[in-house]
Design a protein around this motif. Sequence first.
Motif, PDB file in Angstrom:
ATOM      1  N   GLU A  21       0.656  -1.366   0.162  1.00  0.00           N
ATOM      2  CA  GLU A  21      -0.272   0.205   0.026  1.00  0.00           C
ATOM      3  C   GLU A  21       0.707   1.081   0.084  1.00  0.00           C
ATOM      4  O   GLU A  21       2.058   1.263   0.733  1.00  0.00           O
ATOM      5  CB  GLU A  21      -0.935  -0.047   1.263  1.00  0.00           C
ATOM      6  N   LEU A  22       0.435   2.408  -1.422  1.00  0.00           N
ATOM      7  CA  LEU A  22       1.559   3.160  -1.214  1.00  0.00           C
ATOM      8  C   LEU A  22       0.685   4.407   0.154  1.00  0.00           C
ATOM      9  O   LEU A  22      -0.331   3.861   0.383  1.00  0.00           O
ATOM     10  CB  LEU A  22       1.323   3.559  -2.035  1.00  0.00           C
ATOM     11  N   ALA A  23       1.941   4.896   0.713  1.00  0.00           N
ATOM     12  CA  ALA A  23       1.230   5.726   1.986  1.00  0.00           C
ATOM     13  C   ALA A  23       0.893   7.285   1.282  1.00  0.00           C
ATOM     14  O   ALA A  23       1.572   7.306   0.525  1.00  0.00           O
ATOM     15  CB  ALA A  23       2.955   6.025   3.035  1.00  0.00           C
ATOM     16  N   PRO A  24       0.335   7.731   2.078  1.00  0.00           N
ATOM     17  CA  PRO A  24      -0.951   8.852   1.366  1.00  0.00           C
ATOM     18  C   PRO A  24       0.334  10.313   1.162  1.00  0.00           C
ATOM     19  O   PRO A  24       0.055  10.834  -0.331  1.00  0.00           O
ATOM     20  CB  PRO A  24      -1.184   9.807   2.393  1.00  0.00           C
ATOM     21  N   ASP A  25       1.384  10.020   2.091  1.00  0.00           N
ATOM     22  CA  ASP A  25       2.742  11.574   1.684  1.00  0.00           C
ATOM     23  C   ASP A  25       3.132  10.772   0.056  1.00  0.00           C
ATOM     24  O   ASP A  25       4.252  11.250  -0.466  1.00  0.00           O
ATOM     25  CB  ASP A  25       3.347  11.387   2.638  1.00  0.00           C
ATOM     26  N   ALA A  26       3.085   9.591  -0.054  1.00  0.00           N
ATOM     27  CA  ALA A  26       4.124   8.948  -1.717  1.00  0.00           C
ATOM     28  C   ALA A  26       3.270   8.581  -2.643  1.00  0.00           C
ATOM     29  O   ALA A  26       3.455   8.714  -3.653  1.00  0.00           O
ATOM     30  CB  ALA A  26       4.821   7.262  -1.221  1.00  0.00           C
ATOM     31  N   VAL A  27       2.007   9.706  -3.143  1.00  0.00           N
ATOM     32  CA  VAL A  27       1.361   9.213  -3.968  1.00  0.00           C
ATOM     33  C   VAL A  27       1.892  10.442  -5.104  1.00  0.00           C
ATOM     34  O   VAL A  27       1.900  11.529  -5.203  1.00  0.00           O
ATOM     35  CB  VAL A  27       0.258   9.489  -3.539  1.00  0.00           C
ATOM     36  N   ALA A  28       2.121   9.736  -6.499  1.00  0.00           N
ATOM     37  CA  ALA A  28       2.774  11.574  -6.732  1.00  0.00           C
ATOM     38  C   ALA A  28       1.810  11.450  -8.183  1.00  0.00           C
ATOM     39  O   ALA A  28       1.055  10.974  -9.013  1.00  0.00           O
ATOM     40  CB  ALA A  28       3.796   9.855  -8.373  1.00  0.00           C
ATOM     41  N   PHE A  29       1.487  12.700  -8.688  1.00  0.00           N
ATOM     42  CA  PHE A  29       0.576  12.921  -8.910  1.00  0.00           C
ATOM     43  C   PHE A  29       1.229  13.793 -10.565  1.00  0.00           C
ATOM     44  O   PHE A  29       2.337  14.299 -10.175  1.00  0.00           O
ATOM     45  CB  PHE A  29      -0.154  14.269  -8.493  1.00  0.00           C
ATOM     46  N   THR A  30       0.509  13.803 -11.515  1.00  0.00           N
ATOM     47  CA  THR A  30       1.175  13.960 -12.649  1.00  0.00           C
ATOM     48  C   THR A  30       0.291  14.662 -13.815  1.00  0.00           C
ATOM     49  O   THR A  30      -1.078  14.577 -12.843  1.00  0.00           O
ATOM     50  CB  THR A  30       1.715  12.786 -13.939  1.00  0.00           C
ATOM     51  N   ASP A  31       0.179  15.372 -15.003  1.00  0.00           N
ATOM     52  CA  ASP A  31      -0.480  15.310 -15.508  1.00  0.00           C
ATOM     53  C   ASP A  31      -1.780  14.812 -15.963  1.00  0.00           C
ATOM     54  O   ASP A  31      -2.440  15.294 -16.418  1.00  0.00           O
ATOM     55  CB  ASP A  31       0.155  16.514 -16.594  1.00  0.00           C
ATOM     56  N   SER A 116      -5.157  11.918   1.897  1.00  0.00           N
ATOM     57  CA  SER A 116      -4.417  12.565   2.140  1.00  0.00           C
ATOM     58  C   SER A 116      -4.262  13.126   3.671  1.00  0.00           C
ATOM     59  O   SER A 116      -5.589  12.887   4.070  1.00  0.00           O
ATOM     60  CB  SER A 116      -4.585  13.858   1.321  1.00  0.00           C
ATOM     61  N   LEU A 117      -3.897  13.198   3.692  1.00  0.00           N
ATOM     62  CA  LEU A 117      -3.255  14.403   5.233  1.00  0.00           C
ATOM     63  C   LEU A 117      -3.357  15.257   5.547  1.00  0.00           C
ATOM     64  O   LEU A 117      -3.150  16.070   6.424  1.00  0.00           O
ATOM     65  CB  LEU A 117      -1.697  13.987   6.055  1.00  0.00           C
ATOM     66  N   GLU A 118      -3.141  15.675   4.157  1.00  0.00           N
ATOM     67  CA  GLU A 118      -3.692  17.865   4.051  1.00  0.00           C
ATOM     68  C   GLU A 118      -4.654  17.635   4.654  1.00  0.00           C
ATOM     69  O   GLU A 118      -6.076  17.700   3.362  1.00  0.00           O
ATOM     70  CB  GLU A 118      -2.823  18.127   2.769  1.00  0.00           C
ATOM     71  N   VAL A 119      -5.394  17.657   5.749  1.00  0.00           N
ATOM     72  CA  VAL A 119      -6.747  18.027   5.661  1.00  0.00           C
ATOM     73  C   VAL A 119      -7.519  19.527   6.687  1.00  0.00           C
ATOM     74  O   VAL A 119      -8.385  19.119   7.361  1.00  0.00           O
ATOM     75  CB  VAL A 119      -7.071  16.887   7.088  1.00  0.00           C
ATOM     76  N   PHE A 127      -8.561  11.579  14.523  1.00  0.00           N
ATOM     77  CA  PHE A 127      -8.309  11.572  13.035  1.00  0.00           C
ATOM     78  C   PHE A 127      -7.128  12.632  12.846  1.00  0.00           C
ATOM     79  O   PHE A 127      -6.928  11.986  12.031  1.00  0.00           O
ATOM     80  CB  PHE A 127      -9.463  12.147  12.331  1.00  0.00           C
ATOM     81  N   ALA A 128      -6.076  12.882  13.671  1.00  0.00           N
ATOM     82  CA  ALA A 128      -4.799  13.581  12.988  1.00  0.00           C
ATOM     83  C   ALA A 128      -4.428  12.758  13.061  1.00  0.00           C
ATOM     84  O   ALA A 128      -4.449  11.231  13.436  1.00  0.00           O
ATOM     85  CB  ALA A 128      -4.024  14.171  14.284  1.00  0.00           C
ATOM     86  N   GLY A 129      -3.600  12.971  11.609  1.00  0.00           N
ATOM     87  CA  GLY A 129      -2.853  11.647  10.953  1.00  0.00           C
ATOM     88  C   GLY A 129      -3.344  10.849  10.550  1.00  0.00           C
ATOM     89  O   GLY A 129      -2.582   9.805   9.387  1.00  0.00           O
ATOM     90  N   LYS A 130      -4.428  10.277   9.874  1.00  0.00           N
ATOM     91  CA  LYS A 130      -5.511   9.508   9.484  1.00  0.00           C
ATOM     92  C   LYS A 130      -6.719   9.588   7.941  1.00  0.00           C
ATOM     93  O   LYS A 130      -6.527  11.184   7.717  1.00  0.00           O
ATOM     94  CB  LYS A 130      -6.578   8.643  10.475  1.00  0.00           C
ATOM     95  N   THR A 131      -6.042   9.054   7.131  1.00  0.00           N
ATOM     96  CA  THR A 131      -6.975   9.502   5.790  1.00  0.00           C
ATOM     97  C   THR A 131      -8.255   8.965   5.967  1.00  0.00           C
ATOM     98  O   THR A 131      -9.140   7.929   6.959  1.00  0.00           O
ATOM     99  CB  THR A 131      -6.153   7.997   4.807  1.00  0.00           C
ATOM    100  N   ILE A 132      -8.924   9.448   5.492  1.00  0.00           N
ATOM    101  CA  ILE A 132     -10.490   9.442   5.303  1.00  0.00           C
ATOM    102  C   ILE A 132     -10.812   8.061   5.129  1.00  0.00           C
ATOM    103  O   ILE A 132     -11.810   7.501   5.237  1.00  0.00           O
ATOM    104  CB  ILE A 132     -11.233  10.512   4.598  1.00  0.00           C
TER     105      ILE A 132
END
Length: 150
Positions: A21-31, A116-119, A127-132
């Motif tokens: 499982e990819l960590a939330p902060d490791a997700v690669a967003f591209t165009d 995302s952890l940007e909540v 809920f701190a440090g957790k994804t939805i």
Amino acid sequence: MRFILGAVAAFAMSTAALASELAPDAVAFTDDGVTSSLTGVAGDPAAGAETFKSRKLGNCLACHANADMSGELFHGDVGPSLDGVASRWDEAQLRAIVTNSKQIFTDETVMPGFYSLEVGQYVSEPFAGKTILTAQQVEDVVAYLGTLKE
């Protein structure tokens, strides 16, 4: 003995799944969106539909109308209708939107980043440090959205 071996095998498989499982902060967003699966496991559209409509998980109907779920109550209109969404966005784009819509639209969008952890600033301590959603739930929702074609 067979039960113990089966339990050990099940635990090993679940541990392997978690390891990929990819960590939330490791997700690669591209165009092109998020082109790689967050889990390496295909999403399940039926499970995704359940997550989508669950008020305790995705709660997507709170903001989006969806004719496929016309039997469910309280479709919102804050976000666009999701009828035909798979004809407008491809899988990588849908994955990016569900993972963290702020990366795709703007910081001003009201749609949360579900993986995302940007909540925001004032997150309740449990809920701190957790994804939805979990990474697999995101993959399941993306698989479900992929069934909504015009």
